[in-house]
Design an enzyme around this catalytic site. Structure first.
Site, short mmCIF file in Angstrom:
data_model
loop_
_atom_site.label_atom_id
_atom_site.label_comp_id
_atom_site.label_asym_id
_atom_site.label_seq_id
_atom_site.Cartn_x
_atom_site.Cartn_y
_atom_site.Cartn_z
CB CYS A 1 -81.97 -25.51 3.35
SG CYS A 1 -81.16 -24.44 2.17
CD GLU B 1 -80.06 -23.04 5.31
OE1 GLU B 1 -79.61 -22.36 4.36
OE2 GLU B 1 -81.22 -22.90 5.73
C1 AOF Z 1 -82.68 -20.77 3.30
N1 AOF Z 1 -81.37 -20.38 3.33
O1 AOF Z 1 -79.74 -19.00 2.77
C2 AOF Z 1 -81.90 -18.41 2.12
C3 AOF Z 1 -83.27 -18.80 2.16
O2 AOF Z 1 -85.18 -19.11 -5.14
P1 AOF Z 1 -84.43 -19.73 -4.01
O3 AOF Z 1 -84.33 -21.22 -4.10
O4 AOF Z 1 -83.07 -19.09 -3.80
O5 AOF Z 1 -85.29 -19.47 -2.67
C4 AOF Z 1 -85.44 -18.17 -2.19
C5 AOF Z 1 -86.25 -18.20 -0.92
O6 AOF Z 1 -85.62 -19.06 0.04
C6 AOF Z 1 -86.34 -16.85 -0.24
O7 AOF Z 1 -87.45 -16.10 -0.68
C7 AOF Z 1 -86.46 -17.22 1.23
O8 AOF Z 1 -87.78 -17.59 1.55
C8 AOF Z 1 -85.56 -18.44 1.32
N2 AOF Z 1 -84.19 -18.01 1.59
N3 AOF Z 1 -83.61 -19.93 2.78
O9 AOF Z 1 -83.00 -21.87 3.73
C9 AOF Z 1 -80.95 -19.27 2.76
N4 AOF Z 1 -81.49 -17.29 1.49
ZN ZN Z 2 -82.71 -22.98 1.57
#
Ligand code: AOF
Ligand code: ZN
Length: 335
Positions: A91, A53
């Protein structure tokens, strides 16, 4: 506006992060105006970096349409937007700040840090949220990430190559293993090494083959290497212990359920087990596996050797370099 088409596009761009985001999920997002035109797109490109996002809004900010009122627009995202402060801020908060009118989510995020809270934040802010578009495809894309959070263990793929008379190797105490794979099937194995976070072989394979277990023929990171060594037989100069990648050696408890639980506690979402037969049979007996990939070399018979695990192969297969590639999915693993 056909929601499925936009989520399909999200899934397509999400895959560009394939070899770089683990243990995070692959995620794609597209921002669409009221007329159905895509204004911007973004995907999670690398572990620890911006989510889909965030990248989508970044691309939107540099586009010609940046002055548009986003209340008339829809954000499509293949996974529920996150609600937690992790390596990046939530996000869902960003989407609210941007003033998007509607969000279409492919599937909910089972990560307990998110698990519906992202959608709740959006709805509390008055944003219309639609959940569950191409859910099956969304699940398939992130089956490893989902397995970790839903089953609290890594996704398990067993893989071996065998002769047409069912052997994985000749019987030997030294020397090299027989070569079963072809250049193309070897490349497929390296792609599998890149797709999975960890790779495992048993003690005998380490002692006999001294493999490095790296991904040298495909893009992406090297997998974390895993083995067992109950009787301290693996020498310190074994190639599996090289500093080219991390290695985990289980010495005291070496049963499969324990290993899976421990790997999950290390946030490892997938493991490829390449042999040998003793380890594969132990795992098969626990039923804790998700996929089996078997390569059969139809032209190769050796009469005697190390038997491959005895499983019923499926009726259908793919042919690569004249070799038969079978894929068997587990029907009894808890999903
Ligand atoms: C989203 N959009 O593109 C992804 C998400 O450690 P962080 O901050 O990168 O968070 C990782 C977690 O965020 C991951 O385990 C999953 O639950 C979520 N991934 N969420 O809104 C994204 N890749
Ligand atoms: Zn996110």
């Amino acid at each position: 506006m056909e929601y499925a088409n936009y989520i399909a596009h999200c899934l397509e761009i999400a895959r560009r992060g394939e070899y770089y985001v683990a243990p995070n999920p692959m995620v794609g997002a597209v921002l669409v105006d009221a007329g159905g035109t895509i204004l911007a797109e973004g995907w999670h490109e690398k572990y620890g970096e911006a989510h889909a996002e965030v990248n989508c809004f970044r691309h939107f900010e540099v586009s010609k349409s940046r002055d548009l009122d986003l209340a008339t627009c829809t954000l499509f995202v293949s996974l529920e937007p996150c609600s937690h402060y992790g390596k990046t801020p939530p996000c869902a908060k960003l989407i609210i700040e941007k003033g998007v009118g509607r969000v279409v989510v492919g599937m909910l995020d089972p990560n307990p840090l998110v698990a519906g809270k992202g959608v709740q934040m959006l709805r509390d802010a008055g944003i219309e949220v639609i959940i569950g578009v191409l859910e099956e495809q969304c699940r398939e894309l992130n089956k490893r990430f989902l397995c970790l959070h839903e089953n609290h263990r890594p996704y398990v793929i067993l893989k071996w190559a065998q002769t047409s008379d069912g052997f994985i190797d000749i019987k030997r105490t030294s020397g090299s293993p027989i070569k079963i794979s072809t250049p193309k099937t070897k490349e497929i194995v390296h792609r599998m090494r890149a797709e999975n976070m960890a790779i495992m072989v048993g003690t005998n394979t380490v002692l006999l083959d001294n493999p490095r277990l790296l991904n040298t023929h495909w893009e992406g990171r090297n997998p974390i290497r895993v083995t067992v060594d109950r009787y301290n037989r693996i020498p310190s100069n074994a190639r599996i212990l090289s500093d080219e990648s991390k290695t985990i050696v289980y010495r005291n408890r070496t049963d499969w359920p324990y290993i899976l639980t421990d790997l999950a506690s290390r946030n490892i979402h997938s493991i490829l087990v390449e042999g040998g037969t003793t380890l594969l049979n132990h795992i098969l007996a626990t039923r804790l596996w998700d996929e089996i990939h078997v390569e059969v070399a139809p032209e190769l018979t050796i009469g005697d050797g190390v038997p491959a695990p005895a499983i019923d192969l499926p009726a259908t297969y793919e042919t690569v370099d004249g070799h038969l590639l079978f894929t068997k999915l587990n029907n009894f693993a808890k999903k």
